[in-house]
Design an enzyme around this catalytic site. Structure first.
Site, PDB file in Angstrom:
ATOM      1  N   GLU A   1      -9.862  -0.648  -8.606  1.00 26.21           N
ATOM      2  CA  GLU A   1      -9.583  -2.104  -7.126  1.00 26.21           C
ATOM      3  C   GLU A   1     -11.084  -3.046  -8.209  1.00 26.21           C
ATOM      4  OE1 GLU A   1      -9.378  -0.622  -3.936  1.00 26.21           O
ATOM      5  OE2 GLU A   1      -7.601  -0.058  -4.012  1.00 26.21           O
TER       6      GLU A   1
ATOM      7  N   SER B   1     -12.003   7.163   2.798  1.00 26.62           N
ATOM      8  CA  SER B   1     -11.785   6.801   3.945  1.00 26.62           C
ATOM      9  C   SER B   1     -12.452   7.231   5.553  1.00 26.62           C
ATOM     10  CB  SER B   1     -10.675   6.538   4.566  1.00 26.62           C
ATOM     11  OG  SER B   1     -10.572   5.688   5.968  1.00 26.62           O
TER      12      SER B   1
ATOM     13  N   HIS C   1       9.655  -5.807 -15.433  1.00 26.83           N
ATOM     14  CA  HIS C   1       9.370  -5.853 -13.892  1.00 26.83           C
ATOM     15  C   HIS C   1       9.109  -4.896 -12.809  1.00 26.83           C
ATOM     16  CE1 HIS C   1      12.208  -9.799 -15.343  1.00 26.83           C
ATOM     17  NE2 HIS C   1      12.514  -9.119 -16.282  1.00 26.83           N
TER      18      HIS C   1
ATOM     19  N   LYS D   1      -7.648   9.794   2.507  1.00 29.59           N
ATOM     20  CA  LYS D   1      -7.818   8.818   1.640  1.00 29.59           C
ATOM     21  C   LYS D   1      -8.258   9.212  -0.458  1.00 29.59           C
ATOM     22  CE  LYS D   1      -6.102   5.970   1.835  1.00 29.59           C
ATOM     23  NZ  LYS D   1      -5.970   4.702   2.336  1.00 29.59           N
TER      24      LYS D   1
END
Length: 466
Positions: A300, A287, A166, A293
């Site tokens: 992804e 970024s 979880h 970043k």
């Protein structure tokens, strides 16, 4: 809109019955040369095998076959050298190759190539041959990924980390146990892919348009020459069957689901909040606005490509669901999903391999994320070994958790007196249970997270790889 008749049907393999031209948009809509041209080699090899079989049965002369074979090898050289010129009436790879063959050896002999053969069998033969080789390449790439997993699992077996359910910290595990969980998932994918290959590698050649071949062609000889394991035994089924494409798309969808979940874990582990790993710059981006970043774009994209793969599969299944038997032009819609699926899967495996091979592990962050609460089950199991029923020990351990929360201290800082106040059956050495390494090593049954168990898993997985 262009008027019908602007593009002639002359030169088309099917053009004899038609007296008018074809709408230019319809010609473009119908054509598949833009993507099926990459199957030029399979189409030429299939044509040579078919012509050889026709020569054997006496339908064409040996001299004609020799000339056809010579001409087709010339066509193959043009494709391989990047010199083949696609013309406006080349609606598909079959039309293009036969048209060019006629230019090289003359239309009279080239016109005998197609004797007794239908594009219905030809197209699916090409597809099966092409997909067979791509499956073998993907198999090899996937095996390489599993080898990286086993290698890292072996070399980094001493690193401990939280295991999650979880997405909540549950029990201590070895980082290698996490790696191997996906190693076995990917190995299952390898096994399923090899099963899929068995059904791909069957020859439809010699089945005609749907009813079979009238010239008693030797289908087994052609199948052997083209590397097929067997023939398809029903001509109607052979020309219409695209289950092999659907099965491959289904396989790829399930595999990409595994890749997506693997990527999701690594995305989470790479965040500053976790900091368990660092993704190499080669698979990350920055970024345009925020210079600090370090985005895990490779992971992804892997996660995103899983949706693309499922879309291939579901879309083509909807195309097939209402088709009548044997060949229908709708089946042309199997090409692009198959081609794109192969590229998506192959690229994804290679990207995943690169990410895993280059990522940096931060074992100190993993160790710092361990929490004494994660040893609550160990506390219960210690009492169980003393004969206390587990359901009772579970509640006792729960009261220990509650007590530490009440006092605002980690559970391992409860004193022996405080523990015995909760339950007098706690042994005097109960504080020894609060050791993460001991907890991990206690899970020594096969499949567990102890060192010996993981080493056994590695041995088993490597044996499965062969």
């Amino acid at each position: 809109m262009a008027a019908p008749g602007d593009a002639p049907s002359e030169g088309m393999l099917w053009g004899g019955r038609f007296t008018g031209g074809i709408d230019p948009l319809m010609h473009q809509y119908n054509a598949s040369i833009s993507y099926d041209s990459r199957l030029f080699k399979e189409d030429i090899l299939g044509s040579i095998a078919f012509a050889r079989a026709n020569a054997k049965s006496g339908i064409i002369s040996n001299d004609d076959f020799v000339e056809i074979e010579r001409g087709l090898h010339e066509v193959l050289k043009e494709w391989e050298g990047g010199h083949f010129v696609i013309k406006s009436n080349d609606e598909d790879i079959h039309t293009a190759n036969e048209r060019r063959l006629g230019e090289i050896i003359g239309k009279n002999i080239a016109g005998k190539l197609h004797t007794g053969r239908s594009r219905n069998e030809q197209v699916v033969c090409d597809m099966r041959m092409w997909l067979r080789e791509r499956i073998r390449e993907i198999d090899s790439q996937l095996v390489a990924l599993v080898k990286v997993i086993t290698g890292r699992a072996e070399s980094e077996i001493d690193y401990l980390m939280p295991g999650y359910t979880h997405l909540q910290r549950a029990q201590p595990i070895r980082f290698s146990q996490w790696l191997m969980s996906f190693g076995f998932a990917f190995m299952n994918d390898v096994e399923r892919l090899r099963e899929c290959l068995k059904r791909v590698n069957k020859s439809p050649l010699g089945c005609g348009a749907l009813a079979g071949n009238v010239f008693n062609i030797d289908r087994e000889m052609m199948a052997k020459e083209l590397g097929f394991d067997d023939i398809l035994w029903n001509s109607m089924n052979a020309v219409s069957d695209r289950d092999f494409v659907t099965e491959f798309l289904q396989w790829g969808s399930l595999f990409m689901q595994h890749i997506s979940r693997w990527a999701e874990d690594l995305i989470i582990y790479s965040t500053q909040e976790f900091g368990f790993i660092y993704i190499a710059d080669a698979y990350s981006t920055g970024s345009s606005l925020m210079p600090q970043k370090h985005n895990p774009d490779g992971l992804e994209l892997l996660r995103g490509k899983a949706g693309r793969a499922f879309g291939h599969m579901s879309g083509f299944m909807m195309t097939q669901k209402g088709l009548p038997s044997t060949y229908n032009k709708d089946l042309q819609e199997s090409w692009e999903p198959m081609l794109d699926h192969v590229k998506t899967i192959s690229d994804s495996i290679q990207i995943a391999n690169g990410i895993l091979s280059t990522l940096t592990i931060r074992p100190e962050r993993m160790l710092a994320a361990l929490d004494p609460f994660m040893l609550a089950t160990d506390v219960a199991e210690r009492l169980t070994k003393l004969g206390v029923p587990f359901r009772e020990t579970h509640h006792i351990a729960g009261r220990c958790v509650a007590k530490s929360e009440e006092l605002g201290i980690p559970m391992n800082e409860l004193t022996l007196e405080q523990l015995k106040a909760i339950d007098s059956r706690f042994p005097d050495d109960i504080k020894e249970i609060f050791k993460y390494e001991s907890s991990v090593e206690a899970k020594s049954a096969r499949g567990g997270t102890s060192r010996s168990s993981i080493l056994e898993q590695i041995k088993v997985l490597r044996a499965m790889l062969g």
